[in-house]
Design a protein around this motif. Structure first.
Motif, PDB file in Angstrom:
ATOM      1  N   LEU A  36       0.818  -1.208   0.000  1.00  0.00           N
ATOM      2  CA  LEU A  36       0.000   0.000   0.000  1.00  0.00           C
ATOM      3  C   LEU A  36       0.853   1.259   0.000  1.00  0.00           C
ATOM      4  O   LEU A  36       0.472   2.287  -0.566  1.00  0.00           O
ATOM      5  CB  LEU A  36      -0.930  -0.003   1.214  1.00  0.00           C
ATOM      6  N   GLY A  37       2.033   1.179   0.613  1.00  0.00           N
ATOM      7  CA  GLY A  37       2.906   2.349   0.677  1.00  0.00           C
ATOM      8  C   GLY A  37       3.507   2.737  -0.664  1.00  0.00           C
ATOM      9  O   GLY A  37       4.075   3.825  -0.798  1.00  0.00           O
ATOM     10  N   ALA A  38       3.375   1.865  -1.658  1.00  0.00           N
ATOM     11  CA  ALA A  38       3.967   2.146  -2.972  1.00  0.00           C
ATOM     12  C   ALA A  38       3.152   3.155  -3.770  1.00  0.00           C
ATOM     13  O   ALA A  38       3.656   3.743  -4.732  1.00  0.00           O
ATOM     14  CB  ALA A  38       4.119   0.847  -3.766  1.00  0.00           C
ATOM     15  N   TYR A  81     -11.040  -0.659  -4.083  1.00  0.00           N
ATOM     16  CA  TYR A  81     -10.421   0.474  -4.774  1.00  0.00           C
ATOM     17  C   TYR A  81      -8.920   0.550  -4.490  1.00  0.00           C
ATOM     18  O   TYR A  81      -8.098   0.635  -5.411  1.00  0.00           O
ATOM     19  CB  TYR A  81     -11.103   1.779  -4.359  1.00  0.00           C
ATOM     20  N   TYR A  82      -8.565   0.495  -3.205  1.00  0.00           N
ATOM     21  CA  TYR A  82      -7.149   0.631  -2.855  1.00  0.00           C
ATOM     22  C   TYR A  82      -6.337  -0.607  -3.224  1.00  0.00           C
ATOM     23  O   TYR A  82      -5.151  -0.498  -3.569  1.00  0.00           O
ATOM     24  CB  TYR A  82      -6.992   0.965  -1.373  1.00  0.00           C
ATOM     25  N   SER A  83      -6.945  -1.769  -3.194  1.00  0.00           N
ATOM     26  CA  SER A  83      -6.249  -2.978  -3.640  1.00  0.00           C
ATOM     27  C   SER A  83      -5.958  -2.883  -5.134  1.00  0.00           C
ATOM     28  O   SER A  83      -4.863  -3.221  -5.601  1.00  0.00           O
ATOM     29  CB  SER A  83      -7.088  -4.222  -3.343  1.00  0.00           C
ATOM     30  N   PHE A  84      -6.945  -2.416  -5.875  1.00  0.00           N
ATOM     31  CA  PHE A  84      -6.766  -2.254  -7.323  1.00  0.00           C
ATOM     32  C   PHE A  84      -5.699  -1.213  -7.614  1.00  0.00           C
ATOM     33  O   PHE A  84      -4.856  -1.396  -8.502  1.00  0.00           O
ATOM     34  CB  PHE A  84      -8.098  -1.851  -7.957  1.00  0.00           C
ATOM     35  N   ARG A  85      -5.735  -0.116  -6.866  1.00  0.00           N
ATOM     36  CA  ARG A  85      -4.734   0.943  -7.046  1.00  0.00           C
ATOM     37  C   ARG A  85      -3.322   0.421  -6.810  1.00  0.00           C
ATOM     38  O   ARG A  85      -2.362   0.830  -7.465  1.00  0.00           O
ATOM     39  CB  ARG A  85      -5.007   2.088  -6.067  1.00  0.00           C
ATOM     40  N   SER A  89      -0.625  -0.774 -11.027  1.00  0.00           N
ATOM     41  CA  SER A  89       0.048   0.514 -10.858  1.00  0.00           C
ATOM     42  C   SER A  89       0.845   0.948 -12.080  1.00  0.00           C
ATOM     43  O   SER A  89       1.527   1.967 -12.043  1.00  0.00           O
ATOM     44  CB  SER A  89       0.983   0.457  -9.640  1.00  0.00           C
ATOM     45  N   SER A  90       0.764   0.177 -13.148  1.00  0.00           N
ATOM     46  CA  SER A  90       1.517   0.536 -14.360  1.00  0.00           C
ATOM     47  C   SER A  90       0.750   0.042 -15.582  1.00  0.00           C
ATOM     48  O   SER A  90      -0.189  -0.751 -15.474  1.00  0.00           O
ATOM     49  CB  SER A  90       2.909  -0.108 -14.330  1.00  0.00           C
ATOM     50  N   ASP A  95      -2.180  -4.083 -18.836  1.00  0.00           N
ATOM     51  CA  ASP A  95      -2.137  -4.960 -20.006  1.00  0.00           C
ATOM     52  C   ASP A  95      -2.337  -6.417 -19.575  1.00  0.00           C
ATOM     53  O   ASP A  95      -3.085  -7.175 -20.214  1.00  0.00           O
ATOM     54  CB  ASP A  95      -0.805  -4.793 -20.727  1.00  0.00           C
ATOM     55  N   TRP A  96      -1.681  -6.815 -18.481  1.00  0.00           N
ATOM     56  CA  TRP A  96      -1.827  -8.183 -17.970  1.00  0.00           C
ATOM     57  C   TRP A  96      -3.266  -8.449 -17.554  1.00  0.00           C
ATOM     58  O   TRP A  96      -3.823  -9.520 -17.826  1.00  0.00           O
ATOM     59  CB  TRP A  96      -0.890  -8.380 -16.785  1.00  0.00           C
ATOM     60  N   LEU A  97      -3.878  -7.468 -16.879  1.00  0.00           N
ATOM     61  CA  LEU A  97      -5.258  -7.611 -16.424  1.00  0.00           C
ATOM     62  C   LEU A  97      -6.207  -7.792 -17.610  1.00  0.00           C
ATOM     63  O   LEU A  97      -7.068  -8.685 -17.606  1.00  0.00           O
ATOM     64  CB  LEU A  97      -5.667  -6.388 -15.614  1.00  0.00           C
TER      65      LEU A  97
END
Length: 205
Positions: A36-38, A81-85, A89-90, A95-97
């Motif tokens: 989460l800190g990232a 939301y925060y898990s997805f964020r 993150s790139s 693309d993988w998703l």
């Protein structure tokens, strides 16, 4: 995608949906791995938190029953939301998703069209909408408004309409064109099966 929205176990007044369990497990994984800190907080994060705090507060004031469930719905949304964020993150993650979702759509769309053509929901046995009880309210111009694993045709259509623009973007990229075209076609198939006008207009917009 293959878990229905109506299937749940009630534990201490709280409905444990399969999707809710997955969201919590994902959030636990994010916390345990200190991921989460990232992420860097932005204005959209604040807007999402404010929106759910406001909606939950208003709901709690208006409705006195099911307080735990109302709070749980907001927590679900924020966890997701925060898990997805964190996990997406790139552009490589996105693309993988999208490529992974294509594989799921290949299996999912035929089930929707089976429902649309036969008026029998394959997901009814595991909590999906039983069309025999829905009556004519989900039939529009002689065509069924399929629900699949979702609780309402419009939710199903919104799912297809939300991902359609992303896949159209992939289709415009030469290196990802095949995946984009195939997945965009499947998203259109989802929209057509739902037979819902709102999600279709949102996809075009």
């Amino acid at each position: 995608l293959f878990l229905t929205q109506a299937q749940f176990l009630e534990v201490a007044g709280l409905n444990l949906y399969p999707t809710r369990v997955l969201v919590v497990l994902t959030a636990v994984r994010v916390v345990l791995r200190s991921e989460l800190g990232a992420i860097k907080p932005n204005s959209l994060d604040a807007m999402v938190v404010a929106l759910y705090l406001y909606a939950t507060t208003v709901s709690l004031i208006q409705y006195r029953e099911g307080l735990l469930e109302q709070i749980a719905v907001a927590v679900d949304a924020l966890f997701l939301y925060y898990s997805f964020r964190t996990l997406v993150s790139s552009m490589e993650d996105l693309d993988w998703l999208l490529r992974g979702l294509l594989l799921l759509l290949i299996c999912y769309v035929p089930l929707l069209w089976y429902e649309s053509l036969t008026f029998q929901n394959p997901f009814a046995a595991i909590g999906g909408v039983e069309l025999a009880r829905a009556g004519d309210r989900w039939v529009r111009e002689g065509r069924l408004r399929a629900t699949g694993s979702f609780g309402h045709p419009s939710l199903l259509g919104t799912f297809g309409g939300s991902f359609l623009p992303l896949y159209v973007g992939m289709a415009l990229n030469r290196g990802r064109r095949a995946v984009g075209v195939a997945a965009a076609g499947l998203c259109v198939a989802v929209l057509l099966a739902s037979n819902s006008g709102g999600p279709a207009l949102c996809a075009v917009a």
